[in-house]
Every structure is written in structure tokens, then in C-alpha cells.
Design an enzyme around this catalytic site. Structure first.
Site, short mmCIF file in Angstrom:
data_model
loop_
_atom_site.label_atom_id
_atom_site.label_comp_id
_atom_site.label_asym_id
_atom_site.label_seq_id
_atom_site.Cartn_x
_atom_site.Cartn_y
_atom_site.Cartn_z
N ASP A 16 71.85 44.39 48.96
CA ASP A 16 70.93 45.15 47.89
C ASP A 16 69.60 44.53 48.40
OD1 ASP A 16 69.48 46.40 45.95
OD2 ASP A 16 71.01 46.42 44.68
N ASP A 111 67.92 50.92 50.57
CA ASP A 111 67.78 49.62 50.31
C ASP A 111 68.88 49.11 49.99
OD1 ASP A 111 68.26 50.81 47.99
OD2 ASP A 111 66.45 50.01 46.90
N GLU A 112 70.14 49.53 50.57
CA GLU A 112 71.61 48.92 50.62
C GLU A 112 72.32 49.21 51.95
OE1 GLU A 112 73.50 49.87 46.18
OE2 GLU A 112 72.53 51.60 47.18
#
Length: 439
Positions: A16, A111-112
Site C-alpha cells: 500500500d 496505489d496498491e
């Protein structure tokens, strides 16, 4: 000497990226580092922050904070208008850095990232070494300001939970032998899939803490959720692998694509909103062809800003920006097509049926969605062929727009909004580059 339980292995790493959009801005602009910063969709006090640096978060400014409130909390806050293309490029660079250490198995959002470990990689010391190598690779290959929190667990659901347990720059592992007690201290809202409404529903059924949730047996969890989700959650929280590992069930068939936009003040009129809707359709129809689909229906949504007096006498909703509004929407069905000119005529027909009157003079939001998609391979050609060479016209426009930018060649109706409604920042998917632009 204490020996490690052979069942204590990590199968997934969930990566993350911390304050991703804000961190990218601080990487690109060294003068912004160690200073409160917020990324915003537009530079206006009525909009909301879509990302905040950790310096801003320390001042209680976070995603969703209204810009006017952020300025009140921190008069010196740096506001940066988000750049979708830049964030997409950084996301791809980070994925490449992660791949240098471990293959990326799944990308839930921009964003992961998720890595699946195999063999001896699952041993906790080796899994931890891989996680630390990923952190270093991101710093070496992409930028020093880009930090990530990594969760290690026996299934994807727990790995995501672990990635949220220590921020920024965290590294947390949840071993099977520690479960479920290792998550007993969390709040219900810390569980992926449990939002505000779900929490209220659980509270109404007597589940107010994680301890009370974990006290339920599998039939009790099934009854609580009234679906197989309860059974899955029961097993996930205890470290089991149910086969889908917390991933949403994907039918494998894309159902729709589209774009929406909160209008700038200069476009909050009938003419301005039409121009923006025209541009949204221009982008959506180009994507339709790039992704090799035909559409069979179109949905149009318009939201209208209301005065205080209008809101008092009408049924209204409140936008996240604080604007009270009414909504109108309509869906039109048509013969499957993918060319811009035909889709534009559908949009114009729908638009002419939008409501009129004093309450509908200030549109501030427009959305255009193409639905009932079918792959090109399933499309049945018309007996009359390509009427008016519309398909050829769209193909020619695409060639130029892919080479020089997607607004290079367009129909005149979108000219007033040519430079507005930029590609929105994607939270739930990695943007795709078509030619020189991301969409």
C-alpha cells in the site's frame, strides 16, 4: 530453542503506497518536502482534498477534507492540482520496481499491489526479506519520498488489513498461529468491506466490537451477513484460504465505461455543461474503440446546484463539496455501435429531454456512461454496412488523436470545453495509455 510452527507461512504481500499522490508531488518538487500539502481536483475552496501528505495529516487534513476547511486548519498548506498522467506513470514505475523483487499477482488500485509467495518464499524470514527489498527497490528506482506499508498474511484479505495497521512505511505480518487474536484489537471499520452503513447495520444486530464479531461461529457469521460473505469472512479472519482470498468476484465481462466531471464555474450553464458532456462522450467513445467494444445503451446524469430557498422546498441531496443539489438521469437504448457521431446523436437526443426551469439552471456535475457492452467479436454487422462511413471517420480521428493527443481532432460542440474535464485521477484502477494520453 523454540521452533517455528510449520503452518506459519505468509502467502501474500499487500503493498500500500503511503499518501501516494501527495508523495509523488513531493518527489517531483523537493521544495514541497516536509511541508503540509494536499492534492485537489481543481483549485477552488468548495472542492475536497483527494490526497494529503503526512505533514497535512498531522493537522487532521485528510482525503475528503474540504479545501476551505484545510486552509482554515493550515493557512500555509500547499495545494496542487492533481495530474492523472503523472500518477499513472509513477504507478507503472513502482510496479516495475516491485517486479524486480517479486512478481505482481494483482493490482487492486493505482496505489496498491499484491504479490503471491510460493515455496520457501512463504517462510516468514524470507517473506520479510522480500518485503524489505521491495521497499528499497521503490526508493532506488522511483524516488526517496515514495514509501509503502506492506502487510504479510496467509490470505489476501488479511494482507490488506495488515498493510493498514502501521503507516507510514510499515511492515506487519499476521501469522496463522496468531489468528484471530492478532486482529481482535481492530475496529470494525478496519475490515475491508465494512463502511459506515455496514457498521450501523452490524451495531443494530449487537455486533459493536471486533471481539463480538470474532465470538461468532461460522453459522453465526453467515446469519449476520445473510450471505456467503459471512462464511468467507469467518475463514479469512482465521487465516484460511477460501480460493478467492478476499478479492471481489469478477464476472470477467466488462459491463460499462464512462466519464464524469464536476464542472468548473465557467461551465455551470446549459451551454457549458453540454460542451463538457460532449467532451466526456468523445473520450468514452474513443476508449470504447480502443478496448474493442460496442455499446447498446447510454446513461446520462446531471446534478443541479440549488439555492437555499430551492433546497428548502425540494427534495435535495448534499454533494461531498457541500453543494445542495437535485439530480436527473436518463438511459437510452440503441442499436450496438461504437462510432462517435452516432453516439453523439444519442447524447443530443437525451440532452434535449433534460428538465427545464429555475431549479435546473445551474448544472455542476455531468456524467456519461456507455453500457451493455459487447466485444467486437460478437457484433453483428448491419445489412446496410457503415452508414455514412461513420466508422471510418472515427478510425481516422483516432489515428490523429492517438498520435497528437485525444483532443486534437473533435466535433465542434466540445470546443468550449476542449481543455476542461481532464482525465480524472483513478483510485480503483491503473489507467491505460492510449497513444500519448492516459485515460
Amino acid at each position: 530453542m523454540q521452533t517455528l510452527d510449520q503452518s506459519d507461512r505468509f502467502t501474500f504481500l499487500h503493498i500500500d503506497l503511503n499518501s501516494f499522490f501527495a508523495s509523488v508531488e513531493q518527489e517531483l518538487h523537493p521544495e514541497y518536502r516536509n511541508r503540509p500539502l494536499a492534492v485537489v481536483p481543481t483549485l477552488g475552496d468548495t472542492t475536497c482534498c483527494i490526497a494529503a501528505s503526512y505533514e497535512a495529516k498531522a493537522l487532521t487534513i485528510k482525503t475528503g477534507t474540504q479545501v476551505g476547511e484545510a486552509k482554515r486548519l493550515c493557512p500555509e498548506i500547499i495545494l496542487v492540482q492533481g495530474n492523472h498522467n503523472v500518477y499513472a506513470e509513477f504507478s507503472h514505475k513502482i510496479a516495475a520496481a516491485v517486479e524486480r523483487c517479486c512478481p505482481v499477482a494483482h493490482t487492486p488500485s493505482i496505489d496498491e499491489m499484491v504479490c503471491q509467495l510460493i515455496g520457501r518464499e512463504q517462510e516468514p524470514p524470507r517473506a520479510r526479506k522480500i518485503a524489505l527489498e521491495i521497499k528499497q527497490a521503490i526508493k532506488d528506482d522511483v524516488g526517496q519520498t515514495l514509501r509503502c506499508s506492506i502487510g504479510m498474511a496467509p490470505n489476501r484479505y488479511l494482507a490488506k488489513i495488515a498493510s493498514d495497521m502501521q503507516k507510514p512505511d510499515g511492515l506487519i505480518g499476521l501469522l496463522p498461529s496468531q489468528l484471530p487474536r492478532a486482529v481482535a484489537h481492530l475496529e470494525l471499520r478496519d475490515l475491508p468491506g465494512v463502511g459506515a452503513k455496514t457498521e450501523v447495520r452490524l451495531n443494530a444486530k449487537g455486533i459493536t466490537t471486533m471481539e463480538s464479531l470474532l465470538a461468532l461461529d461460522r453459522p453465526g457469521m453467515h446469519k449476520l451477513w445473510d450471505s456467503v460473505w459471512g462464511d468467507r469472512l469467518y475463514h479469512w479472519l482465521r487465516g484460511a484460504d477460501t480460493g478467492d482470498d478476499g478479492a471481489p468476484v469478477d464476472s470477467g465481462v466488462q459491463k460499462s465505461l464512462g466519464h464524469s466531471h464536476v464542472l468548473g464555474p465557467e461551465h455551470r450553464s446549459q451551454g457549458g455543461s453540454w460542451a463538457v458532456a460532449h467532451k466526456l462522450l468523445h473520450k468514452a467513445s474513443m476508449r470504447l474503440r480502443m478496448e474493442k467494444f460496442y455499446a447498446g445503451s447510454m446513461g446520462v446524469t446531471i446534478r443541479y446546484q440549488l439555492t437555499r430557498e430551492q433546497a428548502a422546498r425540494m427534495k435535495s441531496k448534499k454533494h461531498f463539496s457541500g453543494i445542495k443539489h437535485s439530480s436527473w438521469g436518463m438511459e437510452a437504448r440503441f442499436r450496438d455501435c461504437q462510432d462517435t457521431l452516432t453516439l453523439l446523436s444519442v447524447l443530443r437526443s437525451v440532452w434535449q429531454q433534460s428538465p427545464q426551469g429555475p431549479e435546473f439552471e445551474r448544472p455542476f456535475f455531468v456524467g456519461v456512461t456507455l453500457r451493455n457492452l459487447i466485444p467486437e467479436s460478437e457484433f453483428q454487422e448491419s445489412l446496410f454496412g457503415d452508414e455514412g462511413n461513420r466508422g471510418e471517420l472515427s478510425a481516422t480521428m483516432d489515428k490523429l488523436n492517438l498520435k497528437y493527443g485525444h483532443t486534437t481532432l473533435h466535433f465542434a460542440g466540445m470546443l468550449p470545453a476542449r481543455d476542461s474535464a481532464p482525465t480524472r485521477i483513478a483510485f480503483t484502477q491503473i489507467p491505460v495509455q492510449y497513444g500519448v494520453d492516459y485515460m
